[in-house]
Scaffold this active site. Sequence first.
Site, short mmCIF file in Angstrom:
data_model
loop_
_atom_site.label_atom_id
_atom_site.label_comp_id
_atom_site.label_asym_id
_atom_site.label_seq_id
_atom_site.Cartn_x
_atom_site.Cartn_y
_atom_site.Cartn_z
N SER A 129 -18.57 -21.21 2.20
CA SER A 129 -19.78 -22.00 2.30
C SER A 129 -19.63 -23.38 1.68
CB SER A 129 -20.94 -21.21 1.69
OG SER A 129 -22.16 -21.73 2.10
N ASP B 263 -22.53 -16.02 11.85
CA ASP B 263 -23.18 -16.94 10.91
C ASP B 263 -23.83 -18.08 11.67
OD1 ASP B 263 -23.90 -18.29 8.55
OD2 ASP B 263 -21.97 -19.32 8.44
N CYS C 4 -23.13 -22.10 8.65
CA CYS C 4 -21.81 -22.76 8.70
C CYS C 4 -21.02 -22.08 9.81
CB CYS C 4 -21.09 -22.65 7.36
SG CYS C 4 -21.86 -23.54 6.00
N HIS D 151 -21.98 -14.96 7.57
CA HIS D 151 -21.58 -16.00 6.63
C HIS D 151 -20.64 -15.44 5.57
CE1 HIS D 151 -22.17 -19.87 4.66
NE2 HIS D 151 -22.44 -19.26 3.53
N MET D 152 -20.85 -14.20 5.19
CA MET D 152 -20.04 -13.56 4.15
C MET D 152 -19.15 -12.51 4.82
SD MET D 152 -23.03 -13.50 1.26
CE MET D 152 -24.36 -13.40 2.45
#
Length: 538
Positions: A253, A446, A449, A505-506
Amino acid sequence: MKTLAPLICGLGAASLANGFSFQQPFAFDESPSLLDKAIAALGLDRSDVRGSLSTELKKAWDEIPLRFPSEVSNMEFTTKPRHGTLKHKEDWDFRVQSDDVKNYQLRVNKIKDPKILGIDPDVKQYTGYLDVEEEDKHFFFWMFESRNDPKTDPVVLWLNGGPGCSSLTGLFFELGPSSISSKLKPVHNPYSWNNNATVIFLDQPVNVGYSYSSAGVFNTVAAGKDVYAFLQLFFKQFSEYNKGQTFHIAGESYAGHYIPAFASEILSHPKDERNFELNSVLIGNGLSDPLNQYPYYKPMACGEGGEPAVLSPEECQDMEDSLDRCLGLIESCYDTESVWTCVPASVYCNNAELGPFQKTGKNVYDIRKECKGSLCYEEMEYLEDYLNLDYVKEAVGAEVEKYESCNFDINRNFLFAGDWMKPYYRAVTELLNQDVPVLIYAGDKDFICNWLGNQAWTNVLPWKGSEEFAASPVRPWKASLSGEKAGEVKSSGNLTYLRVYGGGHMVPYDQPENALSIFSSRRRHTRSLSVSWARRCV
């Protein structure tokens, strides 16, 4: 305070941004504009600043409250210090100092009985603080040895983003030895990255997580100097992790800002002055080149990123109509890296291009899900509650009264120091031109990003191998541990871009086994985890 942009969990500032603390009181006869508030916060002369700005920039500043009235009305321009209580000298096993990084010291505590915490009880663990004595800054870290062979396995520094989110989020929610259950009990993670690597989780910038200070850090470059000092002292104390093992910096991120800048800070010091060598960097779902990433918010939200559209055609058109203005502001930021150009770019673009998706109630970190709980994941609350248990704070040597996963003051300060929109991709160019391998990976679910934007900026990144990279084919990626076709990879020279199927995202949270392929045991002796790994897994 309500932020003007979603928090990106887990951004050389211009001279005007240095010391941008927003601690000045305001005294206006009439309601001040947003620009006037920023000028006052810096303690500058209003007429001088307004006279130096172009008509377009003044218009951008003045339009922000008109376009986003509710967000601006809730803004605060104060920074709250975080206080801690220094433990006695005898409470620490080691105190490390060096003339190489004056004014810094590292305090280290070996967790004597890991069974108390129930987190990897058979693995060596160290916690402690990096102190910047003259500035009253104290950074917390937690290190876990490799479960496999710490004498040969790589060492990895992990950084979460935000800006302003604790890296212990990565520890307990993504890639660390344990997650935390609803009963506030550790749950063993079989896919922890310390399966085959010694991993350090650092709470930075200061005032994040267990870290604290009466002051603060307001830009990425300043944070980089502290991280370099931490690494110098860490490897001085723990030289056993620097006897042939490789060292890598990884994160996600806003670490797309942090990691290039921190790596650049490391390389600015000659090798014979350092206690360690940087072997590669890995950035997951990062923000590094806003100019080439922001055009892909609309496609991702409107059905062109592999998932159905979540916005109406009218909303998608509004995003498209706002894009030219947004990109023009980002270009001005890139040209000057000034507070006065970069702040309006951040506020305008984040609300115009990210705002419509955020208003849907969907999870900005995973387009498939609804936003529920802290940072859109209810499970996040468990780790924060766990880290605030008295016996946990006592065991790790925490010196703050309360652990907080994210500090919104820091998020605001970085944004209003102009840091958010700055072109940190230029530091990636520098790394590649100095032959440091770089992996850019992105989970393809995601939004904030997203993989489309990360693919785009790597394709146009200028570096000595850019033509070869641009011409390289995109190939299927087969993860080494799961054996499944888990994504798409593009690699040439020292640069690799990886799209990870089914990751948000993760990525380590959504695809733990495939994420662990980065540190699979049969790769641990490679010099550049971030490149050779991706190539061999094709």
